[in-house]
Design a protein around this motif. Structure first.
Motif, mmCIF file in Angstrom:
data_model
loop_
_atom_site.group_PDB
_atom_site.id
_atom_site.type_symbol
_atom_site.label_atom_id
_atom_site.label_comp_id
_atom_site.label_asym_id
_atom_site.label_seq_id
_atom_site.Cartn_x
_atom_site.Cartn_y
_atom_site.Cartn_z
ATOM 1 N N CYS A 19 -71.662 -24.491 -43.040
ATOM 2 C CA CYS A 19 -70.577 -24.866 -43.946
ATOM 3 C C CYS A 19 -70.428 -26.390 -43.990
ATOM 4 O O CYS A 19 -71.150 -27.124 -43.323
ATOM 5 C CB CYS A 19 -69.270 -24.203 -43.539
ATOM 6 S SG CYS A 19 -68.537 -24.852 -42.030
ATOM 7 N N ASP A 20 -69.462 -26.855 -44.790
ATOM 8 C CA ASP A 20 -69.300 -28.296 -45.007
ATOM 9 C C ASP A 20 -68.215 -28.910 -44.128
ATOM 10 O O ASP A 20 -67.719 -30.000 -44.414
ATOM 11 C CB ASP A 20 -68.980 -28.567 -46.477
ATOM 12 C CG ASP A 20 -67.729 -27.824 -46.934
ATOM 13 O OD1 ASP A 20 -67.179 -27.028 -46.134
ATOM 14 O OD2 ASP A 20 -67.298 -28.037 -48.093
ATOM 15 N N ASN A 21 -67.814 -28.250 -43.054
ATOM 16 C CA ASN A 21 -66.796 -28.792 -42.152
ATOM 17 C C ASN A 21 -67.372 -29.967 -41.376
ATOM 18 O O ASN A 21 -68.330 -29.814 -40.612
ATOM 19 C CB ASN A 21 -66.337 -27.695 -41.183
ATOM 20 C CG ASN A 21 -65.118 -28.109 -40.373
ATOM 21 O OD1 ASN A 21 -64.834 -29.286 -40.225
ATOM 22 N ND2 ASN A 21 -64.416 -27.127 -39.838
ATOM 23 N N ASP A 22 -66.812 -31.154 -41.568
ATOM 24 C CA ASP A 22 -67.333 -32.352 -40.910
ATOM 25 C C ASP A 22 -66.382 -32.889 -39.834
ATOM 26 O O ASP A 22 -66.450 -34.061 -39.453
ATOM 27 C CB ASP A 22 -67.631 -33.450 -41.931
ATOM 28 C CG ASP A 22 -66.384 -33.898 -42.693
ATOM 29 O OD1 ASP A 22 -65.313 -33.261 -42.517
ATOM 30 O OD2 ASP A 22 -66.470 -34.878 -43.454
ATOM 31 N N VAL A 23 -65.486 -32.039 -39.322
ATOM 32 C CA VAL A 23 -64.582 -32.447 -38.257
ATOM 33 C C VAL A 23 -65.388 -32.705 -36.978
ATOM 34 O O VAL A 23 -66.310 -31.952 -36.657
ATOM 35 C CB VAL A 23 -63.512 -31.367 -37.997
ATOM 36 C CG1 VAL A 23 -62.635 -31.730 -36.812
ATOM 37 C CG2 VAL A 23 -62.667 -31.169 -39.239
ATOM 38 N N CYS A 24 -65.045 -33.746 -36.246
ATOM 39 C CA CYS A 24 -65.761 -34.070 -35.010
ATOM 40 C C CYS A 24 -65.615 -32.945 -33.989
ATOM 41 O O CYS A 24 -64.522 -32.425 -33.789
ATOM 42 C CB CYS A 24 -65.217 -35.362 -34.401
ATOM 43 S SG CYS A 24 -65.477 -36.824 -35.404
ATOM 44 N N ASP A 25 -66.708 -32.578 -33.336
ATOM 45 C CA ASP A 25 -66.597 -31.590 -32.263
ATOM 46 C C ASP A 25 -66.514 -32.263 -30.898
ATOM 47 O O ASP A 25 -66.126 -31.626 -29.920
ATOM 48 C CB ASP A 25 -67.755 -30.588 -32.297
ATOM 49 C CG ASP A 25 -69.114 -31.267 -32.339
ATOM 50 O OD1 ASP A 25 -69.186 -32.476 -32.048
ATOM 51 O OD2 ASP A 25 -70.101 -30.591 -32.662
ATOM 52 N N VAL A 26 -66.868 -33.539 -30.828
ATOM 53 C CA VAL A 26 -66.704 -34.321 -29.602
ATOM 54 C C VAL A 26 -66.265 -35.727 -30.003
ATOM 55 O O VAL A 26 -66.846 -36.324 -30.905
ATOM 56 C CB VAL A 26 -68.012 -34.411 -28.784
ATOM 57 C CG1 VAL A 26 -67.798 -35.291 -27.557
ATOM 58 C CG2 VAL A 26 -68.482 -33.034 -28.349
ATOM 59 N N GLN A 27 -65.229 -36.231 -29.340
ATOM 60 C CA GLN A 27 -64.746 -37.578 -29.659
ATOM 61 C C GLN A 27 -64.175 -38.229 -28.405
ATOM 62 O O GLN A 27 -63.471 -37.579 -27.634
ATOM 63 C CB GLN A 27 -63.679 -37.525 -30.755
ATOM 64 C CG GLN A 27 -63.215 -38.895 -31.221
ATOM 65 C CD GLN A 27 -62.193 -38.809 -32.345
ATOM 66 O OE1 GLN A 27 -61.294 -37.980 -32.314
ATOM 67 N NE2 GLN A 27 -62.327 -39.657 -33.342
#
Length: 228
Positions: A60-68
């Motif tokens: 999908c197009d979810n571009d939320v950071c998974d690690v920050q």
């Protein structure tokens, strides 16, 4: 979508496992409750079929950071770091560690606080009293959501705001730092934020503009921040 994927049973991020199966076991709270207003097996299945939560995490197009990782250095010399990890056993849980010159405070479960004194070498375990009714169905963020609304409603109803420890200016300050963290990540560099820094709210990539004015004036001190 997970409902149609032949690899669904081998995927740790299966929406069927995370949302549908808990519903089938009778769970109606978070995170299932974000999918639909009335949590039933039929409604959750429809939400996974038609809504965003049923899409493949890899497709999908979810571009939320998974690690920050965010690093702060404040005007008074204090430093802080915030690490957000999506792929962890402790889903949506906070772990806090505060280190001073005379001792440390550690909270790993959102409730129990351990204080260690460097001078005496003694540790004290603090168990705060739970103030939320046992029958409260929605007590997100370790009861903080309930208590936030309860204190606000009480203050408005009685006119006594002594129970409200933080106000709008504090909330604005933390949000401005959050916007700055995202801007630092996108620009790939450290940001230096002063008491009057318009960078947080403007679309400009330049730092500092003596003619600009913004709500960032509420900052109690300047801070440098970098994000990876």
């Amino acid at each position: 979508r997970c409902l149609d994927c032949p690899l669904e049973q081998q995927c740790p991020y299966s929406a069927v496992k995370i949302y549908l199966q808990p519903t089938q076991r009778g769970h109606t709270g978070w995170p299932v409750s974000v999918l639909c207003d009335s949590v039933t097996e039929e409604n959750v299945t429809t939400a996974l079929r038609e809504g965003p939560y049923g899409r493949c995490v890899y497709g999908c197009d979810n571009d939320v950071c998974d690690v920050q990782a965010v690093n702060f250095r404040f005007e008074n010399g204090a430093v802080a770091s915030l690490t957000m990890v999506a792929c962890t056993q402790f889903v949506c849980q906070r772990q806090t560690r505060i280190f001073g010159s005379k001792g440390q405070l550690i909270c790993e479960d959102g409730r129990t606080v351990r204080h260690f004194d460097f001078l005496s070498g003694r540790q004290v375990v603090l168990e705060p009293e739970r103030l939320v009714p046992e029958d409260c169905k929605d007590n997100g963020h370790k009861d903080a959501d309930y208590l936030l609304i309860e204190r606000f409603v009480t203050a408005v109803g009685t006119g006594d705001f002594s129970g409200v420890s933080t106000g709008g200016a504090d909330a604005l300050q933390s949000h401005l730092l959050t916007f700055a963290a995202e801007r630092s990540r996108r620009l790939g560099r450290t940001l230096h934020l002063g008491r009057r820094d318009h960078l947080l709210l403007s679309g400009s990539d330049s730092e500092g503009d003596p003619e600009s004015k913004s709500p960032a004036d509420c900052h109690p001190s300047s801070v440098s921040l970098s994000v990876s």
